[in-house]
Design an enzyme around this catalytic site. Structure first.
Site, PDB file in Angstrom:
ATOM      1  N   CYS C  86      -8.770   0.428   1.431  1.00  0.00           N
ATOM      2  CA  CYS C  86      -9.998   1.122   1.045  1.00  0.00           C
ATOM      3  C   CYS C  86     -11.029   0.108   0.539  1.00  0.00           C
ATOM      4  O   CYS C  86     -11.513  -0.707   1.301  1.00  0.00           O
ATOM      5  CB  CYS C  86      -9.695   2.194  -0.007  1.00  0.00           C
ATOM      6  SG  CYS C  86     -11.000   3.416  -0.169  1.00  0.00           S
ATOM      7  N   HIS C 196      -4.873   5.464   2.343  1.00  0.00           N
ATOM      8  CA  HIS C 196      -4.130   5.063   1.140  1.00  0.00           C
ATOM      9  C   HIS C 196      -2.627   5.276   1.277  1.00  0.00           C
ATOM     10  O   HIS C 196      -2.099   6.266   0.759  1.00  0.00           O
ATOM     11  CB  HIS C 196      -4.633   5.854  -0.071  1.00  0.00           C
ATOM     12  CG  HIS C 196      -5.997   5.453  -0.520  1.00  0.00           C
ATOM     13  ND1 HIS C 196      -6.231   4.279  -1.215  1.00  0.00           N
ATOM     14  CD2 HIS C 196      -7.195   6.053  -0.370  1.00  0.00           C
ATOM     15  CE1 HIS C 196      -7.524   4.184  -1.481  1.00  0.00           C
ATOM     16  NE2 HIS C 196      -8.141   5.239  -0.982  1.00  0.00           N
ATOM     17  N   GLU C 198      -0.409   3.925  -0.352  1.00  0.00           N
ATOM     18  CA  GLU C 198       0.225   3.872  -1.689  1.00  0.00           C
ATOM     19  C   GLU C 198       0.281   5.249  -2.342  1.00  0.00           C
ATOM     20  O   GLU C 198       0.998   5.429  -3.322  1.00  0.00           O
ATOM     21  CB  GLU C 198      -0.519   2.870  -2.583  1.00  0.00           C
ATOM     22  CG  GLU C 198      -1.866   3.344  -3.132  1.00  0.00           C
ATOM     23  CD  GLU C 198      -3.046   3.104  -2.183  1.00  0.00           C
ATOM     24  OE1 GLU C 198      -2.822   3.030  -0.957  1.00  0.00           O
ATOM     25  OE2 GLU C 198      -4.185   3.009  -2.675  1.00  0.00           O
TER      26      GLU C 198
END
Ligand code: ADP
Ligand code: MG
Lengths: 81, 737, 222, 81
Positions: C86, C196, C198
């Site tokens: 990002c 994302h 994560e």
């Protein structure tokens, strides 16, 4: 002295903001509107009296920070020019 | 005697929102004419927004205590025990007037303010919500306000890095000239890591931290307390700009500073910045305060004492630090690149003294500034009760299915996806259930502990019957939290009303508070913080009474929770609660029949509690696969929402004892729809009997249609298109300033 | 495995990344402040998501000037793996560690939703644990994720199999050209991606599709 | 004809972007830099030959769409002016 810097997208680089503004203006009936491009306008107060020095410094600022020269052009204007 | 070069004329006094008798009170208090700076200070401290002079009397009646309440109203935010030494710190605050005048900036700074309230207490913000009320869709300014407000809420919260996971959106002509932006924030802290604003110790340095002070929002506080008229667009320049990036730095710096042990007291600068924060810190600690304004970091040239004391520049804090730790502290400020300065000290004489250019500009009794603020017992008249409406007198729709499709596409009923997809609802990685369910859920640790959040009020109910409406707002919030399996712990409120100087408006206020109080008591959901916004009125037209309730619930095991989406085919739909098909003040009546009338659905708090406790126990023992409460739009809308979010249809058997439209769209309270796997059904029904909780089988899940026996099936895609379509289509048209 | 997450003023997904790295690799990563001028020996350097320096001027532009970035460039040149997610991707693009640029989303709005990604290349230390063409779920949350580069660059990226992830065309959330969601540098040791991973590494988060990226790196160093 | 529009923040209005840019320039050692303000620069192609008409239209566009006059000023420049 005061510097005025215009930063504009190079031709061929997509400009989502400009496009959206153009669409909005059309929908509102501003039919005479053609291409719209959005850029940045930055004003900087400089503690510098020597025009040449000022221009050189500003040029470096643009290259290193203010503009991404891969996609943007910049134009520097100094007081009384 | 202090020098004062600006005449204190009656006009000037009026401009400061002070009534003649209030000014007289000032004269009696200080025994002389106030200076211009002092007048500004009084106007800031004594306006409705800061002094709660019209609402105090009634706020005192709210239940604010409970075994889990560590800090009730009175600090920057409430603090509630969530076990294991963890606490949740939360509050809600309005930024209505600024958001109407400049939607993006107003909403953004509203979010910034509430986040600051939370981390000022030592908590790291972990969740945000927003209750938004806009004018009628056909009003030409509505689209611009919706777009600006939503972008502002997102712009600030997304950059700051807090997940925005819930809220409300309504449209009504009564908000045409007064939109409502109520921002909620919650933060996590340790019980022994809470910080308060009460200063302790004489002669200690008062430190200013954060962004520089400019002329932003001067008189914002007084403006937030003045009824609008058409020329208040003139008041525009008072709207301040938010800088979420600076706020993020301020958050990290404050938490680091608190961890270092250097902080004795801390207070954020909100409305009437330096004035309110300095006075509060001193008054709470029974100390005087001396400010040297020449030390305040300024953004602009030649700011006067008056301007500095009233500036509402954002992202600023005031603290009392341990002098011996100044070095550590300044290292932290530098690391985070924040302006800071020692701007004064605490004194032992209970005076509030302000110096500019070494000249005394204000010298006031610090405690009286707050304690002696006027307090009113405003005359009020109870709202006239509406006549009860019999469901049989309400016209039935030509076709139940078409009516359902129409209802799902209403401005107040359609999906809010267009809003919440502009909010980062995932940042921090702890969002287990984001926007779209009854309550949103975040996890507190990876041992299974979680928290649930919901924001609710039904303004049309509150207008028709303030007491029942107040009860219903709390009940629906409690129900939404219960419907995901959480135990409601406590709540914050944001009471938005019109001009309290009008007895009928004051009557709405008093009624709603009474209802809220009763419900909070009966449901054990004490109010631990809140905010009052009055004078939401333009040219005599007041908003609907809108007391928003923000609730927090605890989940001991987040894996034993429920959502509203149907999970599997061939399961049974069970209705919990008694349906009377109450159509008074319903969405069906207001928006389909277009003849709003009758009384709102009555709330029986004992039944609400009994049914809710039963449902929560079922979720926690994993006996249900989906749960949704019945609210706006009634049973059929609730089941449609469950089917759409699960992508699995359902077939319903109507209750023939009720008119079809009353069965479908009646907004009875204390009701839930459960989805139950076959093997769990019988025991569930018999347990309900034993518990005295009404439970009846109303249908089964399966297919890709929603079918009411005796009616044509409606495909889920048709329902979804209607439900998802309205808001994006409405916002697709260009907006203008 | 040793990893380091660079923290800039305004980073806001650094904690998400630190958590994901620890969960998936079993080792606590280092958090490195942007003012540092050198980096320890690590197997993976991560530029996390957020709004470094408020995303003011241009996303990632000011962060690109931080002292630590010269160290990151050196390590990248030496072949150390660098992952930019990002805002991290935006910083990589601004500093030229990957080609192209991330413009404002075509609809001009911030977008937070789950998208579907096609794993376009498995030939990297970040994607080897996926299968080519595999479709995975992954959340996005950004205002400026609209990838853009000139035709020549795009053709080269494709020719050299340097497009790591593509949005499935029906879920492209930002108007990215050729549905590009993540790209590799020439030496394939730097990956920049907008989504994302994560935030999707364990069942509690609703899935584990993002785990593969970290597992791939683990496999590569094993 | 082509129109060039500068949109700048009114005096006194906080400019977080300008502040951040200024800090970055100082970090890089451009010590002569004082106050920095960032605005927008928009170029619009107009199918309109009458200057007065064009200016009137542009003025309305600024008020309704391009500028937020609560906090921004705008300046319209037309070809050959
Ligand atoms: N402004 C908003 N921001 C984020 N989520 C919102 C907002 N408005 C509504 N929502 C979400 O949309 C869903 C539907 O809202 P609502 O109809 O008020 O739910 P309920 O009837 O269960 O109270 C809820 O999950 C709510 O959190
Ligand atoms: Mg609900």
């Amino acid at each position: 002295m005061k510097a005025r810097i215009k930063i504009t997208l190079k031709n061929g680089v997509l400009d989502p903001q400009g496009k959206a503004i153009g669409n909005a203006l059309h929908q509102l009936g501003f039919d005479s509107v053609g291409d719209v491009r959005q850029g940045k306008y930055i004003e900087i107060d400089l503690r510098e009296t020597d025009k040449a020095k000022a221009r050189a410094a500003l040029d470096e600022m643009c290259k290193r920070v203010l503009a991404n020269t891969v996609i943007e052009n910049y134009d520097i204007e100094l007081d009384g020019e | 005697m202090i020098r004062n070069d600006i005449d204190i004329t009656p006009e000037l006094i009026a401009d400061h929102g002070l009534k003649p008798d209030e000014y007289q009170r000032i004269l009696d208090l200080i025994g002389r004419e106030p200076t211009f700076t002092e007048l500004g200070i009084f106007s800031a401290m004594w306006n409705e927004h800061c002094s709660y002079k019209s609402s105090k009397k009634w706020l005192r009646t709210l239940p604010t205590k409970g075994p889990r309440v560590i800090q009730g109203p009175g600090e920057n935010a409430g603090v509630v025990d969530i076990d294991d030494g963890d606490v949740i710190v939360f509050k809600m605050e309005s930024h209505n007037h600024p958001s109407f005048i400049s939607p993006y900036e107003g909403a953004a700074t509203g979010v910034g303010g509430i986040l600051r309230d939370v981390f000022t207490m030592g908590a790291r913000p972990v969740a945000a919500m927003n209750a938004l009320r806009f004018g009628a869709p056909e009003n030409e300014r509505t689209r611009h306000i919706v777009s600006g407000v939503v972008e502002g809420v997102g712009g600030y919260g997304n950059c700051f890095g807090v997940p925005t996971i819930g809220g409300e959106v309504n449209f009504d002509a009564r908000y045409n000239s007064n939109c409502l932006v109520n921002a909620f924030a919650a933060g996590l802290a340790k019980a022994d890591g809470i910080f308060l604003s009460e200063a302790k110790g004489v002669g200690l340095p008062i430190v200013y931290l954060g962004s520089k002070t400019g002329r932003d929002g001067i008189h914002g506080a007084t403006m937030a307390s003045a009824e609008f008229d058409d020329d208040s667009e003139e008041k525009r320049p008072t709207v301040q700009i938010g800088d979420p990036f600076s706020e993020k730095l301020l958050l990290e710096a404050c938490l680091e500073l608190m961890a270092s042990g250097a902080v004795i007291a801390i207070q954020d600068m909100g409305a009437a910045g330096l004035t309110c924060s300095a006075v509060e810190m001193g008054a709470k600690g029974n100390l005087g305060v001396r400010l040297d304004l020449d030390k305040v970091p300024c953004r602009e040239e030649g700011m006067t004492a008056y301007e500095m004391m009233l500036s509402e520049s954002q992202e600023r804090m005031l603290m009392v630090l341990k002098p011996e730790m100044e070095a550590e502290a300044s290292a932290i400020f530098r690391k985070w690149d924040l302006d800071f300065a020692i701007v004064g000290e605490t004194t032992d004489d209970l005076r509030f003294r302000v110096f500019r250019h070494n000249e005394l500009m204000a010298d006031l009794p610090i405690k009286e500034l707050g304690d002696e603020a006027p307090e009113y017992d405003r005359p009020w008249t109870p709202s006239k009760p509406n006549a009860v409406l019999n469901a049989n007198d309400v016209p039935a729709p030509v076709n139940l299915g078409d009516a359902l499709v129409a209802m799902l596409a209403l401005p107040d009923m359609c999906s809010r996806r267009w809003v919440w997809e502009q909010y980062d609802n995932l940042v921090q990685g702890n969002t287990l259930a984001g926007p779209g369910g009854d309550a949103a859920i975040i996890r507190v640790n990876d041992k299974g502990k979680g928290l649930a959040f919901s924001l609710d009020v039904t303004p049309r109910y509150c207008e028709a019957d303030p007491v029942e409406g107040g009860k219903q707002a709390v009940a629906e919030c409690w129900r939404n939290i219960t419907a995901v399996g959480a135990e409601p712990l406590a709540a914050t409120d944001n009471l938005n009303f019109g001009n309290p100087e009008k007895p009928e408006i004051m009557g709405q206020f008093v009624g709603c508070i009474q209802g809220i109080g009763e419900a909070c008591l009966a449901l054990d959901m004490p109010i631990v913080s809140g905010n009052v916004s009055l004078y939401n009125e333009t040219n005599g037209q007041a908003i609907l009474p809108t007391p928003a309730i923000g609730g927090v619930g605890l989940l001991p095991d987040v894996f034993a929770r429920a959502g509203k989406a149907i999970q599997a085919e061939g399961e049974t739909l069970v209705l919990i609660g008694a349906r009377k098909g109450h159509l008074g003040q319903s969405i069906y009546l207001r928006d389909i029949v277009k003849k709003p009338a009758g009384t709102p659905p009555p709330v029986d708090l004992q039944v609400e509690r009994k049914n809710g406790d039963f449902v929560r126990a079922l979720i926690r023992s994993r006996r249900v696969s989906a749960v949704h409460d019945i609210s706006d739009g009634g049973l059929l809308v609730a089941v449609a929402e469950m089917a759409m979010s699960g992508g699995i249809g359902a077939t319903l058997t109507p209750d023939k004892t009720l008119p079809a439209h009353a069965w479908a769209f009646g907004e009875d309270q204390a009701c839930y729809v459960l989805v139950v796997p076959a093997d769990k059904l019988d025991s569930l029904i018999s347990d309900a009997d034993k518990a005295g909780v009404p439970a009846r089988i109303i249908g089964t899940t399966g297919g890709r249609d929603l079918t009411v026996e005796g009616e044509a099936p409606i495909s889920l895609s048709r329902l979804t298109d209607a439900h998802e379509g309205w808001l994006p289509n409405f916002m697709a048209a260009p907006e203008t300033h | 495995m040793k990893s380091a997450v660079i923290v800039f003023p305004g980073s806001n997904r650094e904690r998400d990344m630190l958590y994901a790295l620890e969960k998936t690799t079993g080792h606590k990563p280092l958090a490195i402040w942007h003012q540092e001028t050198s980096l320890p020996e690590v197997d993976l350097i991560v530029l996390p998501g957020g709004f470094s320096f408020g995303d003011y001027l241009r996303t990632g532009a000011i962060a690109g000037l931080s002292p630590i970035m010269s160290a990151v460039k050196e390590k990248a040149a030496k072949g150390v793996r660098v992952l930019g997610v990002c805002n991290g991707f935006q910083i990589l693009a601004e500093t030229g560690l990957v080609p192209g640029i991330l413009l404002r989303n075509t609809h001009l709005k911030f977008v937070c939703k789950e998208v579907k990604l096609e794993v376009a290349s498995t030939a990297s230390d970040f994607t080897s644990r996926y299968t080519k063409g595999q479709i995975i779920r992954c959340p996005v949350a950004h205002h400026d994720g609209n990838y853009f580069a000139d035709e020549a660059t795009l053709n080269q990226l494709e020719a050299e199999d340097r497009i790591a992830f593509r949005y499935t065309s029906d879920t492209n959330p930002n108007g990215s050209i050729r549905d590009i969601a993540g790209i590799l540098n020439e030496k394939r040791n730097v990956l920049g991606m907008m989504p994302h991973p994560e935030n999707l590494i364990e069942p509690a988060q609703g899935g584990t599709d993002g785990k593969g990226i970290f597992e791939s790196v683990l496999e590569a160093i094993a």
